[in-house]
Design a protein around this motif. Structure first.
Motif, PDB file in Angstrom:
ATOM      1  N   ILE A  25       0.862  -1.171   0.000  1.00 46.49           N
ATOM      2  CA  ILE A  25       0.000   0.000   0.000  1.00 46.49           C
ATOM      3  C   ILE A  25       0.904   1.228   0.000  1.00 46.49           C
ATOM      4  O   ILE A  25       1.770   1.378   0.858  1.00 46.49           O
ATOM      5  CB  ILE A  25      -0.932   0.024   1.224  1.00 46.49           C
ATOM      6  N   GLN A  26       0.700   2.087  -0.984  1.00 45.54           N
ATOM      7  CA  GLN A  26       1.512   3.294  -1.142  1.00 45.54           C
ATOM      8  C   GLN A  26       0.833   4.472  -0.444  1.00 45.54           C
ATOM      9  O   GLN A  26      -0.386   4.489  -0.279  1.00 45.54           O
ATOM     10  CB  GLN A  26       1.686   3.629  -2.630  1.00 45.54           C
ATOM     11  N   GLN A  27       1.635   5.454  -0.055  1.00 41.62           N
ATOM     12  CA  GLN A  27       1.110   6.669   0.556  1.00 41.62           C
ATOM     13  C   GLN A  27       0.072   7.282  -0.377  1.00 41.62           C
ATOM     14  O   GLN A  27       0.279   7.380  -1.584  1.00 41.62           O
ATOM     15  CB  GLN A  27       2.247   7.650   0.800  1.00 41.62           C
ATOM     16  N   GLY A  28      -1.068   7.652   0.179  1.00 43.58           N
ATOM     17  CA  GLY A  28      -2.127   8.283  -0.607  1.00 43.58           C
ATOM     18  C   GLY A  28      -3.109   7.302  -1.226  1.00 43.58           C
ATOM     19  O   GLY A  28      -4.134   7.721  -1.750  1.00 43.58           O
ATOM     20  N   GLU A  29      -2.827   6.000  -1.163  1.00 44.16           N
ATOM     21  CA  GLU A  29      -3.751   5.006  -1.716  1.00 44.16           C
ATOM     22  C   GLU A  29      -4.821   4.661  -0.694  1.00 44.16           C
ATOM     23  O   GLU A  29      -4.598   4.729   0.516  1.00 44.16           O
ATOM     24  CB  GLU A  29      -3.016   3.715  -2.093  1.00 44.16           C
ATOM     25  N   PHE A  30      -5.970   4.257  -1.207  1.00 40.71           N
ATOM     26  CA  PHE A  30      -7.050   3.734  -0.386  1.00 40.71           C
ATOM     27  C   PHE A  30      -7.237   2.277  -0.753  1.00 40.71           C
ATOM     28  O   PHE A  30      -7.179   1.921  -1.933  1.00 40.71           O
ATOM     29  CB  PHE A  30      -8.355   4.501  -0.636  1.00 40.71           C
ATOM     30  N   LEU A  31      -7.484   1.455   0.245  1.00 40.06           N
ATOM     31  CA  LEU A  31      -7.668   0.024   0.020  1.00 40.06           C
ATOM     32  C   LEU A  31      -8.946  -0.419   0.701  1.00 40.06           C
ATOM     33  O   LEU A  31      -9.213  -0.028   1.849  1.00 40.06           O
ATOM     34  CB  LEU A  31      -6.481  -0.755   0.599  1.00 40.06           C
ATOM     35  N   THR A  32      -9.726  -1.199   0.013  1.00 42.06           N
ATOM     36  CA  THR A  32     -10.931  -1.780   0.584  1.00 42.06           C
ATOM     37  C   THR A  32     -10.784  -3.287   0.576  1.00 42.06           C
ATOM     38  O   THR A  32     -10.417  -3.873  -0.450  1.00 42.06           O
ATOM     39  CB  THR A  32     -12.172  -1.396  -0.252  1.00 42.06           C
ATOM     40  N   LEU A  33     -11.040  -3.907   1.712  1.00 38.59           N
ATOM     41  CA  LEU A  33     -11.040  -5.361   1.800  1.00 38.59           C
ATOM     42  C   LEU A  33     -12.490  -5.825   1.788  1.00 38.59           C
ATOM     43  O   LEU A  33     -13.257  -5.493   2.695  1.00 38.59           O
ATOM     44  CB  LEU A  33     -10.344  -5.835   3.083  1.00 38.59           C
ATOM     45  N   LEU A  34     -12.854  -6.563   0.768  1.00 34.93           N
ATOM     46  CA  LEU A  34     -14.214  -7.063   0.628  1.00 34.93           C
ATOM     47  C   LEU A  34     -14.196  -8.577   0.586  1.00 34.93           C
ATOM     48  O   LEU A  34     -13.289  -9.177   0.009  1.00 34.93           O
ATOM     49  CB  LEU A  34     -14.849  -6.554  -0.669  1.00 34.93           C
ATOM     50  N   GLY A  35     -15.207  -9.191   1.174  1.00 37.23           N
ATOM     51  CA  GLY A  35     -15.318 -10.637   1.114  1.00 37.23           C
ATOM     52  C   GLY A  35     -16.298 -11.131   2.144  1.00 37.23           C
ATOM     53  O   GLY A  35     -16.706 -10.393   3.044  1.00 37.23           O
ATOM     54  N   PRO A  36     -16.652 -12.384   2.023  1.00 41.66           N
ATOM     55  CA  PRO A  36     -17.620 -12.959   2.964  1.00 41.66           C
ATOM     56  C   PRO A  36     -17.017 -13.134   4.356  1.00 41.66           C
ATOM     57  O   PRO A  36     -15.796 -13.077   4.539  1.00 41.66           O
ATOM     58  CB  PRO A  36     -17.956 -14.316   2.334  1.00 41.66           C
ATOM     59  N   SER A  37     -17.872 -13.364   5.304  1.00 42.26           N
ATOM     60  CA  SER A  37     -17.453 -13.605   6.676  1.00 42.26           C
ATOM     61  C   SER A  37     -16.474 -14.777   6.732  1.00 42.26           C
ATOM     62  O   SER A  37     -16.682 -15.810   6.089  1.00 42.26           O
ATOM     63  CB  SER A  37     -18.689 -13.927   7.529  1.00 42.26           C
ATOM     64  N   GLY A  38     -15.376 -14.569   7.456  1.00 40.29           N
ATOM     65  CA  GLY A  38     -14.413 -15.649   7.643  1.00 40.29           C
ATOM     66  C   GLY A  38     -13.360 -15.774   6.559  1.00 40.29           C
ATOM     67  O   GLY A  38     -12.598 -16.744   6.564  1.00 40.29           O
ATOM     68  N   CYS A  39     -13.255 -14.814   5.640  1.00 41.03           N
ATOM     69  CA  CYS A  39     -12.294 -14.950   4.535  1.00 41.03           C
ATOM     70  C   CYS A  39     -10.917 -14.370   4.848  1.00 41.03           C
ATOM     71  O   CYS A  39      -9.999 -14.513   4.056  1.00 41.03           O
ATOM     72  CB  CYS A  39     -12.853 -14.361   3.243  1.00 41.03           C
ATOM     73  N   GLY A  40     -10.758 -13.665   6.007  1.00 41.99           N
ATOM     74  CA  GLY A  40      -9.445 -13.184   6.393  1.00 41.99           C
ATOM     75  C   GLY A  40      -9.273 -11.677   6.439  1.00 41.99           C
ATOM     76  O   GLY A  40      -8.166 -11.189   6.678  1.00 41.99           O
ATOM     77  N   LYS A  41     -10.344 -10.920   6.243  1.00 47.45           N
ATOM     78  CA  LYS A  41     -10.228  -9.453   6.238  1.00 47.45           C
ATOM     79  C   LYS A  41      -9.699  -8.935   7.573  1.00 47.45           C
ATOM     80  O   LYS A  41      -8.726  -8.178   7.619  1.00 47.45           O
ATOM     81  CB  LYS A  41     -11.588  -8.811   5.935  1.00 47.45           C
ATOM     82  N   SER A  42     -10.317  -9.332   8.655  1.00 49.42           N
ATOM     83  CA  SER A  42      -9.890  -8.872   9.981  1.00 49.42           C
ATOM     84  C   SER A  42      -8.520  -9.414  10.341  1.00 49.42           C
ATOM     85  O   SER A  42      -7.724  -8.730  10.994  1.00 49.42           O
ATOM     86  CB  SER A  42     -10.908  -9.290  11.045  1.00 49.42           C
ATOM     87  N   THR A  43      -8.222 -10.611   9.911  1.00 48.16           N
ATOM     88  CA  THR A  43      -6.903 -11.200  10.177  1.00 48.16           C
ATOM     89  C   THR A  43      -5.815 -10.353   9.524  1.00 48.16           C
ATOM     90  O   THR A  43      -4.781 -10.070  10.137  1.00 48.16           O
ATOM     91  CB  THR A  43      -6.848 -12.647   9.670  1.00 48.16           C
ATOM     92  N   ILE A  44      -6.027  -9.924   8.286  1.00 46.12           N
ATOM     93  CA  ILE A  44      -5.055  -9.078   7.591  1.00 46.12           C
ATOM     94  C   ILE A  44      -4.856  -7.769   8.356  1.00 46.12           C
ATOM     95  O   ILE A  44      -3.728  -7.336   8.586  1.00 46.12           O
ATOM     96  CB  ILE A  44      -5.497  -8.805   6.135  1.00 46.12           C
ATOM     97  N   LEU A  45      -5.945  -7.142   8.771  1.00 44.61           N
ATOM     98  CA  LEU A  45      -5.837  -5.878   9.512  1.00 44.61           C
ATOM     99  C   LEU A  45      -5.128  -6.081  10.846  1.00 44.61           C
ATOM    100  O   LEU A  45      -4.328  -5.239  11.271  1.00 44.61           O
ATOM    101  CB  LEU A  45      -7.221  -5.272   9.720  1.00 44.61           C
ATOM    102  N   ASN A  46      -5.396  -7.195  11.528  1.00 44.31           N
ATOM    103  CA  ASN A  46      -4.729  -7.482  12.797  1.00 44.31           C
ATOM    104  C   ASN A  46      -3.240  -7.744  12.602  1.00 44.31           C
ATOM    105  O   ASN A  46      -2.428  -7.386  13.457  1.00 44.31           O
ATOM    106  CB  ASN A  46      -5.403  -8.655  13.502  1.00 44.31           C
ATOM    107  N   LEU A  47      -2.859  -8.341  11.489  1.00 48.05           N
ATOM    108  CA  LEU A  47      -1.438  -8.522  11.174  1.00 48.05           C
ATOM    109  C   LEU A  47      -0.766  -7.177  10.932  1.00 48.05           C
ATOM    110  O   LEU A  47       0.321  -6.910  11.449  1.00 48.05           O
ATOM    111  CB  LEU A  47      -1.268  -9.421   9.948  1.00 48.05           C
TER     112      LEU A  47
END
Length: 84
Positions: free
Chosen positions: A50-72
């Motif tokens: 992720i570069q400075q100034g970029e926006f990223l959206t994590l989309l996916g069904p429950s349990g696919c790893g979105k929160s895990t990525i953010l916690n990492l």
């Protein structure tokens, strides 16, 4: 008198020391693998930049790893392999 390539590069730096037109990397996941146990990985060999100034959206069904990525990224979890 023409400038040397080095001087041209120095003159192209912005106020933050970045080349004009480039962005600083602020988040990097390199070959990250994670699991709540070593026998069952929930993320394997993940690469993300992720570069400075970029926006990223994590989309996916429950349990696919979105929160895990953010916690990492936040440092709440440590990867089993790779670097954050």
């Amino acid at each position: 008198m023409s400038q040397s390539p080095v001087q041209e590069t120095v003159n192209s730096l912005d106020q933050h020391g970045q080349l004009e037109g480039t962005q600083a990397e602020i988040v990097s996941l390199d070959a990250v693998s994670f699991g709540y146990s070593r026998k069952r990985l929930v993320l394997q060999d993940l690469n993300l930049s992720i570069q400075q100034g970029e926006f990223l959206t994590l989309l996916g069904p429950s349990g696919c790893g979105k929160s895990t990525i953010l916690n990492l990224i936040a440092g709440f979890y440590k990867p089993l392999a790779g670097t954050v």
